[in-house]
Design an enzyme around this catalytic site. Structure first.
Site, PDB file in Angstrom:
ATOM      1  N   GLN A  98      -2.872  -5.644  -1.508  1.00 27.84           N
ATOM      2  CA  GLN A  98      -1.803  -5.100  -0.642  1.00 27.84           C
ATOM      3  C   GLN A  98      -2.399  -4.682   0.721  1.00 27.84           C
ATOM      4  OE1 GLN A  98       0.636  -1.902  -1.827  1.00 27.84           O
ATOM      5  NE2 GLN A  98       2.371  -2.215  -0.456  1.00 27.84           N
ATOM      6  N   TYR A 129      -4.541   5.441 -14.792  1.00 25.08           N
ATOM      7  CA  TYR A 129      -4.781   5.438 -13.324  1.00 25.08           C
ATOM      8  C   TYR A 129      -4.964   6.762 -12.610  1.00 25.08           C
ATOM      9  CZ  TYR A 129      -3.639   3.979  -8.310  1.00 25.08           C
ATOM     10  OH  TYR A 129      -3.749   4.099  -7.009  1.00 25.08           O
TER      11      TYR A 129
HETATM   12  N1  SER Z   1       1.524   2.904  -5.512  1.00 22.36           N
HETATM   13  C1  SER Z   1       0.678   3.468  -6.448  1.00 22.36           C
HETATM   14  C2  SER Z   1       1.018   3.087  -7.926  1.00 22.36           C
HETATM   15  O1  SER Z   1       2.332   3.089  -8.025  1.00 22.36           O
HETATM   16  C3  SER Z   1       0.396   4.730  -6.273  1.00 22.36           C
HETATM   17  O2  SER Z   1      -0.906   4.985  -5.922  1.00 22.36           O
HETATM   18  O3  SER Z   1       0.356   2.938  -8.886  1.00 22.36           O
END
Ligand code: SER
Length: 319
Positions: A13, A143
Site C-alpha cells: 500500500q 505486530y
Molecule cells: N495500519 C496498521 C495496521 O492496522 C497499523 O500500523 O496493522
C-alpha cells in the site's frame, strides 16, 4: 545523487506510492522497486523492478551491489490482523528483514535506512489520548511487539554503530491506489469502496473505536521529509510519533453521508476490535514537528473528498 535507492516491499500500500514519488524526485532509473510478488503495472514498468524476498539476506546484498544502492526503504512487513493469525511467520519476516538491512548499514555498504514503525507499538497501558512520544509501551499484538522490538534495535544500531536509520510510527494510512493488506485500520478504506458501490458498509470495528489515521499523501511527505532532513535534526532514533486525523467509524460515516446522503453504516465488530481497543485514539506528534518540521495537509474533510473522488474514478475505470 550518490548511489541509488532500493524499496523493499514496493508493491504494498505505501511502497507503491512511495516508489512512484521517489522516482519522480530522483529519476526512474535511480529507484529500484522490489517485492516478493509483482505489483501495479505503473510501478513495474516505470523503472527497475526485482522479485526479492525481504528475508533473503544474500539476495538483498546482490541487488544492493548490482545497482550500487546507498539508501534502503524497508516497507515489507506483516500487518496487525494477519500477524495475529501467523505469529511466528510475522515475527520472522518483520525482524529478519530489519536485521539484514541494519547489518548491511553497519558494514558501511549502505548509508541510510528508512524503516516504518506503527501506532501498534502502544498497548492498553499507554495513555490513550494525545499519546506522548515517550510513554508506557506494552503492546499486546504480534505486530506491535515486532515493531517495538524493531525500534529498540534501530536505536541500538544508531547508538552503537552510527547507523543512520530513521523511522516514523505510522497511524492507519488511507489511500485508494493500492489496497492495504491485513491491517486493523483497513475499515477506513473499505468503507469508501462499499459506500460508492452499495451505499452501505458493515464495519468490523465498533462505532466508537477512535484511531489515529492519515491520508497517504501526508504519509509519503513525512517519509521523504524525515529522510531528507539533516542527520543532526533526527534526534529520535527509535521512531517518531506522527499524527494527522483521528476519528471513529461513526464520525467517518457521518462525513461520507455529507456526500452520499443514503449511505448507511452498521457494526459487526470482530477480533480486530480488541486490537483497536489496545491502541491510542490520538497521538501527540510535537517532537516530529519540532525536530524536522512535520505538518500534515489533510484533515477529515479533505481526506474524505479526495477518497470519494479517487475510489469513484477507479470504480468507473474498472466498470
Ligand atoms: N495500519 C496498521 C495496521 O492496522 C497499523 O500500523 O496493522
Amino acid at each position: 545523487m550518490a548511489g541509488r535507492i532500493l524499496i523493499i516491499g514496493a508493491c504494498g500500500q505505501i511502497g507503491t506510492e512511495l516508489t512512484l514519488k521517489l522516482r519522480e524526485i530522483h529519476g526512474n532509473d535511480q529507484v529500484i522497486a522490489s517485492d516478493i510478488r509483482e505489483g501495479a503495472e505503473e510501478l513495474m514498468t516505470s523503472g527497475p523492478f526485482e522479485i526479492l524476498n525481504a528475508t533473503d539476506d544474500a539476495h538483498i546484498r546482490e541487488v544492493i551491489k548490482e545497482y550500487e544502492v546507498k539508501v534502503v526503504y524497508l516497507m515489507a512487513a506483516m500487518l496487525s490482523a494477519t500477524a495475529e493469525k501467523a505469529p511466528m511467520k510475522a515475527w520472522d519476516l518483520n525482524m529478519d528483514s530489519l536485521f539484514h538491512i541494519l547489518n548491511i548499514a553497519k558494514e558501511g555498504i549502505i548509508d541510510k535506512i528508512f524503516w516504518p514503525s506503527s501506532i501498534a507499538v502502544f498497548g492498553p497501558t499507554t495513555p490513550k489520548d494525545d499519546t506522548p512520544q515517550t510513554t508506557i509501551m506494552e503492546p499486546t499484538t504480534v505486530y506491535g511487539i515486532s515493531k517495538q522490538t524493531g525500534e529498540r534495535w534501530c536505536e541500538y544500531f544508531h547508538r552503537k554503530f552510527g547507523v543512520d536509520v530513521r523511522s516514523i510510527r505510522y497511524p492507519g494510512i488511507i489511500s485508494y491506489k493500492t489496497l492495504p493488506g491485513g491491517g486493523t485500520t483497513d475499515y477506513a478504506i473499505e468503507i469508501f469502496h462499499e459506500a460508492l458501490k452499495h451505499s452501505k458498509y458493515t464495519s468490523f470495528l465498533a462505532e466508537d473505536a477512535a484511531l489515529p489515521m492519515m491520508y497517504m499523501d501526508d504519509a509519503i511527505k513525512a517519509t521523504i521529509d524525515i529522510m531528507e532532513a539533516p542527520a543532526e535534526k533526527i534526534k529520535v532514533r527509535s521512531s517518531y510519533n506522527l499524527a494527522a486525523i483521528s476519528f471513529t467509524p461513526e464520525v467517518l460515516a457521518n462525513e461520507i453521508k455529507k456526500h452520499i446522503a443514503d449511505f448507511e453504516i452498521s457494526y459487526a465488530p470482530d477480533f480486530r476490535q480488541s486490537i483497536a481497543e489496545s491502541w491510542p485514539s490520538s497521538i501527540d506528534d510535537t517532537t516530529a514537528r519540532e525536530d524536522w518540521g512535520w505538518e500534515p495537509d489533510f484533515d477529515l474533510e479533505k481526506m474524505t473528498t479526495t477518497m470519494l473522488e479517487g475510489v469513484g474514478n477507479t470504480l468507473k475505470e474498472n466498470a
